[in-house]
Design an enzyme around this catalytic site. Structure first.
Site, mmCIF file in Angstrom:
data_model
loop_
_atom_site.group_PDB
_atom_site.id
_atom_site.type_symbol
_atom_site.label_atom_id
_atom_site.label_comp_id
_atom_site.label_asym_id
_atom_site.label_seq_id
_atom_site.Cartn_x
_atom_site.Cartn_y
_atom_site.Cartn_z
ATOM 1 N N SER A 154 8.578 1.404 -14.544
ATOM 2 C CA SER A 154 7.938 2.346 -13.556
ATOM 3 C C SER A 154 7.325 3.538 -14.024
ATOM 4 C CB SER A 154 9.271 3.028 -12.500
ATOM 5 O OG SER A 154 8.771 3.993 -11.820
ATOM 6 N N TYR A 167 18.016 6.792 -11.986
ATOM 7 C CA TYR A 167 16.902 5.722 -11.889
ATOM 8 C C TYR A 167 15.948 6.130 -13.055
ATOM 9 C CZ TYR A 167 12.838 3.110 -9.851
ATOM 10 O OH TYR A 167 11.780 2.339 -9.745
HETATM 11 P P1 NAD Z 1 13.176 -4.622 -3.606
HETATM 12 O O1 NAD Z 1 14.182 -3.638 -3.302
HETATM 13 O O2 NAD Z 1 12.430 -5.025 -2.846
HETATM 14 O O3 NAD Z 1 13.505 -5.449 -4.934
HETATM 15 C C1 NAD Z 1 14.738 -5.261 -5.734
HETATM 16 C C2 NAD Z 1 15.145 -6.657 -5.863
HETATM 17 O O4 NAD Z 1 16.257 -6.525 -6.804
HETATM 18 C C3 NAD Z 1 15.708 -7.172 -4.567
HETATM 19 O O5 NAD Z 1 15.223 -8.607 -4.541
HETATM 20 C C4 NAD Z 1 17.386 -7.220 -5.009
HETATM 21 O O6 NAD Z 1 17.965 -8.570 -4.089
HETATM 22 C C5 NAD Z 1 17.286 -7.532 -6.334
HETATM 23 N N1 NAD Z 1 18.560 -7.135 -7.009
HETATM 24 C C6 NAD Z 1 19.491 -5.925 -6.614
HETATM 25 N N2 NAD Z 1 20.488 -5.728 -7.575
HETATM 26 C C7 NAD Z 1 20.347 -7.120 -8.182
HETATM 27 C C8 NAD Z 1 21.276 -7.504 -9.057
HETATM 28 N N3 NAD Z 1 22.462 -6.962 -9.538
HETATM 29 N N4 NAD Z 1 20.871 -8.641 -9.662
HETATM 30 C C9 NAD Z 1 19.658 -9.346 -9.231
HETATM 31 N N5 NAD Z 1 18.933 -8.927 -8.445
HETATM 32 C C10 NAD Z 1 19.147 -7.635 -7.813
HETATM 33 O O7 NAD Z 1 12.170 -3.280 -4.409
HETATM 34 P P2 NAD Z 1 11.111 -3.487 -5.388
HETATM 35 O O8 NAD Z 1 10.167 -2.272 -5.114
HETATM 36 O O9 NAD Z 1 10.445 -4.892 -5.137
HETATM 37 O O10 NAD Z 1 11.666 -3.261 -6.805
HETATM 38 C C11 NAD Z 1 11.458 -4.158 -7.900
HETATM 39 C C12 NAD Z 1 11.376 -3.453 -9.271
HETATM 40 O O11 NAD Z 1 10.404 -2.715 -9.110
HETATM 41 C C13 NAD Z 1 12.550 -2.410 -9.495
HETATM 42 O O12 NAD Z 1 12.836 -2.504 -10.845
HETATM 43 C C14 NAD Z 1 12.073 -1.170 -9.202
HETATM 44 O O13 NAD Z 1 12.613 -0.394 -9.975
HETATM 45 C C15 NAD Z 1 10.586 -1.450 -9.691
HETATM 46 N N6 NAD Z 1 9.608 -0.506 -9.149
HETATM 47 C C16 NAD Z 1 9.230 -0.389 -7.772
HETATM 48 C C17 NAD Z 1 8.113 0.614 -7.429
HETATM 49 C C18 NAD Z 1 7.713 0.458 -6.121
HETATM 50 O O14 NAD Z 1 7.005 1.411 -5.647
HETATM 51 N N7 NAD Z 1 8.075 -0.298 -5.143
HETATM 52 C C19 NAD Z 1 7.678 1.267 -8.245
HETATM 53 C C20 NAD Z 1 8.096 1.394 -9.542
HETATM 54 C C21 NAD Z 1 8.941 0.299 -10.215
#
Ligand code: NAD
Length: 269
Positions: A154, A167
């Site tokens: 991130s 986080y």
């Molecule tokens: P999201 O909530 O759609 O995706 C998170 C996914 O992780 C979900 O599909 C959930 O089911 C899965 N998950 C949660 N706990 C789990 C576990 N114990 N085992 C396996 N899967 C698990 O949100 P996202 O934005 O798609 O996040 C995905 C990644 O991207 C994360 O690591 C998040 O920190 C990172 N991220 C997101 C953003 C953003 O702006 N959306 C920015 C920076 C980083």
């Protein structure tokens, strides 16, 4: 050279929604067989609909339930995937959660849950993936590298985030995990990199884009003036996993519409 993941098997953790789903679809459309991992029964329907999109477009894959914070489940997932598809070529460590709280009110449970999924989960999956890469060795009919790991970090890998100490700590630590693995296994031709997204429109940050007011506030942080989409991350992940990126290892690629130029300094400072 073509950007292709043909003949390769990719495990994408947490890919029943958001960024993971975007990466799974992009990798499948580039020829990879994709394991759409989801954590619990309740996410099966979503995982199946990601897999259906993949197979409807001529791609290949399977859904697989595994909580990445649980060692026995992670070990079994890699065993089962290797038993079914022969090996694993690409790991995308994407699963992640937020459990936000002002620091003095943050519970140990909130801390442990975030570290357990976002950091320990990435460690466990990376360990099993590296073991499988080393067992298989290089097979140039698949890739000139022995294996590829992409950590989804991130911008908070480098940007402190008040109210999100767990986080931000998990993402900061991913940088050291990624660089250490790149150093330790570079000689084995295993490439390890991180993708550091800015604001991407997914369920994790819904409150930052679901109303016009919230979105307008968010856009103040993004010089490129749009919120990112899962496909933006999918495109980068395909490139990083492909042989086109063969000399890229041990680095964090920021994909954030300019967020880390610190827009608030544009009018002075
Ligand atoms: P999201 O909530 O759609 O995706 C998170 C996914 O992780 C979900 O599909 C959930 O089911 C899965 N998950 C949660 N706990 C789990 C576990 N114990 N085992 C396996 N899967 C698990 O949100 P996202 O934005 O798609 O996040 C995905 C990644 O991207 C994360 O690591 C998040 O920190 C990172 N991220 C997101 C953003 C953003 O702006 N959306 C920015 C920076 C980083």
């Amino acid at each position: 050279m073509e950007v292709s993941l043909k003949n390769q098997v990719a495990v994408v953790t947490g890919s029943s929604s958001g960024i993971g789903a975007g990466i799974a679809k992009s990798m499948a459309s580039s020829g990879a067989t994709v394991i759409v991992n989801y954590p619990f029964e309740g996410a099966l329907e979503q995982a199946n609909s990601v897999l259906k999109e993949i197979t409807d477009s001529g791609g290949n894959g399977m859904v697989y339930q595994c909580d990445v914070s649980k060692e026995d489940q992670v070990v079994k997932m890699f065993q089962d995937v290797v038993a079914r598809f022969g090996t694993v070529d690409i790991l995308v460590n994407n699963a992640g959660v937020q459990k936000d709280a002002p620091f003095t009110e943050m519970t140990l449970d909130q801390w442990n849950t975030v570290i357990g999924i976002n950091l320990t989960g990435q460690f466990l999956c990376a360990r099993e993936a590296v073991k499988e890469f080393l067992r298989r060795g290089i097979d140039t009919s698949r890739s000139i590298a022995c294996g590829k790991i992409i950590h989804i970090s991130s911008v908070h890998e480098i940007v402190p985030w008040a109210g999100h100490a767990n986080y931000a700590s998990s993402k900061g630590a991913i940088r050291m995990l990624m660089q250490t693995l790149a150093q330790e296994f570079g000689g084995d031709k295993i490439r390890v990199n991180s993708i550091c997204p800015g604001a991407i429109q997914t369920p994790i940050n819904k409150n930052a884009w679901e109303t016009p007011e919230a979105l307008a506030d968010l856009l103040k942080l993004i010089p490129y003036n749009r919120i990112g989409q899962p496909e933006d991350i999918g495109n980068l992940a395909v490139f990083l996993a492909s042989d086109m990126a063969d000399y890229i290892t041990g680095t964090s690629v920021f994909i954030d519409g300019g967020m880390t130029t610190f827009e608030s300094f544009s009018t002075g400072g």
